[in-house]
Design a protein around this motif. Structure first.
Motif, PDB file in Angstrom:
ATOM      1  N   MET A  32     -87.845 -22.328 -38.239  1.00  0.00           N
ATOM      2  CA  MET A  32     -88.781 -21.544 -37.435  1.00  0.00           C
ATOM      3  C   MET A  32     -88.463 -21.673 -35.950  1.00  0.00           C
ATOM      4  N   ASN A  33     -88.835 -20.656 -35.204  1.00  0.00           N
ATOM      5  CA  ASN A  33     -88.772 -20.735 -33.747  1.00  0.00           C
ATOM      6  C   ASN A  33     -90.142 -20.396 -33.178  1.00  0.00           C
ATOM      7  N   ASP A 129     -85.397 -14.811 -38.102  1.00  0.00           N
ATOM      8  CA  ASP A 129     -84.381 -14.352 -37.154  1.00  0.00           C
ATOM      9  C   ASP A 129     -83.238 -13.751 -37.961  1.00  0.00           C
ATOM     10  N   SER A 130     -82.810 -12.573 -37.588  1.00  0.00           N
ATOM     11  CA  SER A 130     -81.836 -11.840 -38.402  1.00  0.00           C
ATOM     12  C   SER A 130     -80.475 -12.514 -38.487  1.00  0.00           C
ATOM     13  N   HIS A 131     -80.132 -13.357 -37.512  1.00  0.00           N
ATOM     14  CA  HIS A 131     -78.791 -13.943 -37.507  1.00  0.00           C
ATOM     15  C   HIS A 131     -78.679 -15.216 -38.336  1.00  0.00           C
ATOM     16  N   THR A 132     -79.647 -15.395 -39.233  1.00  0.00           N
ATOM     17  CA  THR A 132     -79.594 -16.491 -40.202  1.00  0.00           C
ATOM     18  C   THR A 132     -78.412 -16.313 -41.146  1.00  0.00           C
ATOM     19  N   THR A 133     -77.807 -15.144 -41.159  1.00  0.00           N
ATOM     20  CA  THR A 133     -76.592 -14.910 -41.951  1.00  0.00           C
ATOM     21  C   THR A 133     -75.454 -15.844 -41.537  1.00  0.00           C
ATOM     22  N   THR A 134     -75.558 -16.473 -40.371  1.00  0.00           N
ATOM     23  CA  THR A 134     -74.548 -17.405 -39.871  1.00  0.00           C
ATOM     24  C   THR A 134     -74.154 -18.442 -40.907  1.00  0.00           C
ATOM     25  N   TYR A 135     -75.122 -18.901 -41.709  1.00  0.00           N
ATOM     26  CA  TYR A 135     -74.896 -20.032 -42.605  1.00  0.00           C
ATOM     27  C   TYR A 135     -73.999 -19.709 -43.789  1.00  0.00           C
ATOM     28  N   GLY A 136     -73.704 -18.435 -43.963  1.00  0.00           N
ATOM     29  CA  GLY A 136     -72.749 -18.056 -44.999  1.00  0.00           C
ATOM     30  C   GLY A 136     -71.377 -18.656 -44.767  1.00  0.00           C
ATOM     31  N   GLY A 144     -82.667 -13.366 -42.524  1.00  0.00           N
ATOM     32  CA  GLY A 144     -83.893 -13.326 -41.751  1.00  0.00           C
ATOM     33  C   GLY A 144     -85.056 -12.758 -42.536  1.00  0.00           C
ATOM     34  N   ILE A 145     -86.267 -13.200 -42.177  1.00  0.00           N
ATOM     35  CA  ILE A 145     -87.481 -12.730 -42.834  1.00  0.00           C
ATOM     36  C   ILE A 145     -88.518 -12.382 -41.771  1.00  0.00           C
ATOM     37  N   GLY A 146     -89.547 -11.618 -42.176  1.00  0.00           N
ATOM     38  CA  GLY A 146     -90.602 -11.204 -41.270  1.00  0.00           C
ATOM     39  C   GLY A 146     -91.742 -12.203 -41.207  1.00  0.00           C
ATOM     40  N   THR A 147     -92.693 -11.971 -40.303  1.00  0.00           N
ATOM     41  CA  THR A 147     -93.781 -12.922 -40.085  1.00  0.00           C
ATOM     42  C   THR A 147     -94.627 -13.151 -41.323  1.00  0.00           C
ATOM     43  N   VAL A 225     -74.657  -8.991 -39.893  1.00  0.00           N
ATOM     44  CA  VAL A 225     -75.934  -8.286 -39.908  1.00  0.00           C
ATOM     45  C   VAL A 225     -75.889  -7.047 -39.016  1.00  0.00           C
ATOM     46  N   GLU A 226     -74.962  -7.018 -38.053  1.00  0.00           N
ATOM     47  CA  GLU A 226     -74.848  -5.842 -37.185  1.00  0.00           C
ATOM     48  C   GLU A 226     -74.218  -4.655 -37.902  1.00  0.00           C
ATOM     49  N   ALA A 227     -73.719  -4.888 -39.107  1.00  0.00           N
ATOM     50  CA  ALA A 227     -73.286  -3.787 -39.968  1.00  0.00           C
ATOM     51  C   ALA A 227     -74.343  -3.497 -41.028  1.00  0.00           C
ATOM     52  N   GLY A 228     -75.517  -4.119 -40.872  1.00  0.00           N
ATOM     53  CA  GLY A 228     -76.614  -3.889 -41.807  1.00  0.00           C
ATOM     54  C   GLY A 228     -76.646  -4.842 -42.972  1.00  0.00           C
ATOM     55  N   ALA A 229     -75.749  -5.832 -43.027  1.00  0.00           N
ATOM     56  CA  ALA A 229     -75.671  -6.737 -44.180  1.00  0.00           C
ATOM     57  C   ALA A 229     -76.949  -7.550 -44.334  1.00  0.00           C
ATOM     58  N   ARG A 230     -77.376  -7.739 -45.569  1.00  0.00           N
ATOM     59  CA  ARG A 230     -78.539  -8.573 -45.865  1.00  0.00           C
ATOM     60  C   ARG A 230     -78.148 -10.024 -46.070  1.00  0.00           C
ATOM     61  N   GLY A 231     -76.878 -10.281 -46.111  1.00  0.00           N
ATOM     62  CA  GLY A 231     -76.372 -11.637 -46.232  1.00  0.00           C
ATOM     63  C   GLY A 231     -74.878 -11.608 -46.021  1.00  0.00           C
TER      64      GLY A 231
END
Length: 470
Positions: A32-33, A129-136, A144-147, A225-231
């Motif tokens: 969380m942030n 946060d959408s850039h959680t894809t980093t961990y791949g 990333g997920i919503g509130t 994610v900037e190409a729309g990837a969900r993971g």
């Protein structure tokens, strides 16, 4: 039945199958942030619920924190200070680990989580946060997920999750000198488009991917994610395992044996079916720069901006609007465009490897007159390492501002903001209108390219400079 790495990760974390498209997914770690969690905690408290698994939560103050190089940081903006105070209170109430404003280990969430050994192959990691894809990059499924979803995860440690399709992107060959993982992912996004991976979990593979450092793989997965990837996923190899074990001393003995056995199976089976596939040649990739207001509006440094008239439909309208905003024209070269600001940082490019690359370019050179350049390390640990290696002094001697860690100008939620009309060479992941400040103009590029822009005062092909050894 042959299955993909993505399918294996989802299956191993499925608590219940809800229907053909949705499952109840267990999360190994939830991050969380300060700006995506307040409403979630409020909803939790209003419902009289507690946090199901405090030990599987982690929180950090990173988006709104000032980065001025002072001994003790104070958040002066009242709304931002309130966000940080609320996060601290909520974490105390529920027993959640918090890396607060002046914690020695504080930093950008997607930098500190891997460097502190929290990310391991085979995990499912969630964050608002959408850039959680980093961990791949380490073979973990992050997204990333919503509130409202944050609230659900806090209460249950699970998520109602819609399944993605599978995409494989293979990159053959080897990247040329002066070309980085940032250039590679910008090349891919420019080719497949900002929606090219929408609805897909992307698995990267191939000789070029195998050759990348873990930090470079994080850059790649971060921007998928900037190409729309969900993971975004890369099967964990010996390099990834070594990275994790060096940072996770709790994995030892029989636990280590079991982990190694489990991690060995984290790869797509031979014959596994993908819903979409792309193949790229790393040797065809050059340093890239964005010219517009979307990450896919990018060209190689030695190319020209496309003519809107040559594009179709919505792409043409988007290009026309982007060029109006950036003050550029179709048919002109991006090389040579003057910049007033340079920003090196963000969860995309603020790790020690990135800072070493910058130092290699600017050593013995000076930031060009009229340019304000700043480096914001991704974490307190990165900052201390850069100082111990002499990198920080190289940057300071060259005229860079050496800042405290945080998200900073990536999204301008603190006081690191572009003025209207200022043009910035940036190592961040997004170049949307106003992203770095109202009326500010962002050109995405690699750390080396940003360093070249800093010392020349214009967008420059870093291959023309090379590293210095002064």
């Amino acid at each position: 039945m042959a299955t993909t790495l993505y399918q294996k990760l989802v299956e191993s974390h499925t608590v219940a199958r809800l229907d053909a498209q949705n499952v109840l997914l267990y999360a190994d770690l939830h991050i969380m942030n300060e700006y995506t969690s307040p409403q979630a905690f409020a909803g939790l408290h209003d419902a009289g619920r507690g946090v199901a698994a405090p030990g599987r939560q982690m929180a950090v103050v990173d988006h709104i924190i000032p980065t001025h190089p002072v001994a003790a940081r104070v958040i002066q903006d009242p709304p931002s200070a309130l966000q940080a105070t609320n996060l601290a209170r909520n974490c105390r109430t529920h027993g959640i680990v918090l890396f607060d404003t002046n914690d020695a280990l504080q930093g950008i969430e997607h930098v500190i989580a891997p460097e502190l050994g929290m990310i391991r192959p085979g995990m499912v990691v969630l964050c608002g946060d959408s850039h959680t894809t980093t961990y791949g990059a380490l073979g973990a499924l992050g997204f990333g997920i919503g509130t409202s979803e944050v609230e659900h995860v806090l209460a249950t440690q699970t998520l109602v999750y819609r399944l993605a399709q599978d995409m494989r992107i293979r990159v053959d060959g080897t990247l040329a000198p002066g070309v980085t993982a940032k250039d590679l992912i910008m090349h891919i996004i420019a080719r497949i488009g900002a929606q090219g991976a929408r609805g897909y979990a992307v698995e990267f593979c191939g000789a070029a991917i195998d050759a990348l450092s873990i930090e470079a793989r994080m850059t790649l997965c971060n921007m998928a994610v900037e190409a729309g990837a969900r993971g975004a996923l890369i099967a964990p190899d010996a390099r990834a395992v070594r990275y994790v074990l060096e940072r996770a001393p709790d994995i030892a003995g029989v636990v280590l044996e079991a982990a190694r056995a489990d991690w060995a199976g984290l790869r797509s089976d031979a014959g596994a079916r993908f819903d979409a596939e792309h193949v790229f040649d790393a040797r065809a990739v050059a340093p890239y720069v964005t010219w517009g207001t979307s990450p896919d509006q990018a060209v190689p440094i030695d190319a020209v901006i496309p003519l809107p008239a040559a594009l179709d439909g919505t792409a043409r309208a988007a290009a026309e609007q982007a060029l109006r905003y950036t003050g550029l024209e179709g048919g002109m070269a991006v090389e040579g465009v003057a910049v007033q600001r340079v920003f090196i940082g963000s969860c995309t490019n603020a790790r020690i490897e990135d800072l070493r690359a910058v130092a290699g370019i600017v050593r013995g050179r000076k930031v060009a007159p009229g340019v304000r350049a700043m480096v914001v390390p991704g974490s307190g640990a990165v900052r201390r390492q850069a100082e111990s290696e002499g990198i920080a002094q190289v940057l300071i001697d060259s005229g860079f501002e050496w800042r405290q860690p945080g998200c900073s100008m990536c999204l301008a939620m603190n006081d690191d903001v572009l003025a209207p009309g200022e043009r910035c060479a940036s190592t961040t992941n997004r170049n949307f209108e106003g992203r770095q400040g109202r009326g500010g103009i962002t050109h995405l590029m690699s750390p080396a390219m940003a360093a070249a822009a800093a010392v020349t005062g214009r967008i420059t092909d870093v291959r023309q400079l090379g590293e210095t050894h002064a």
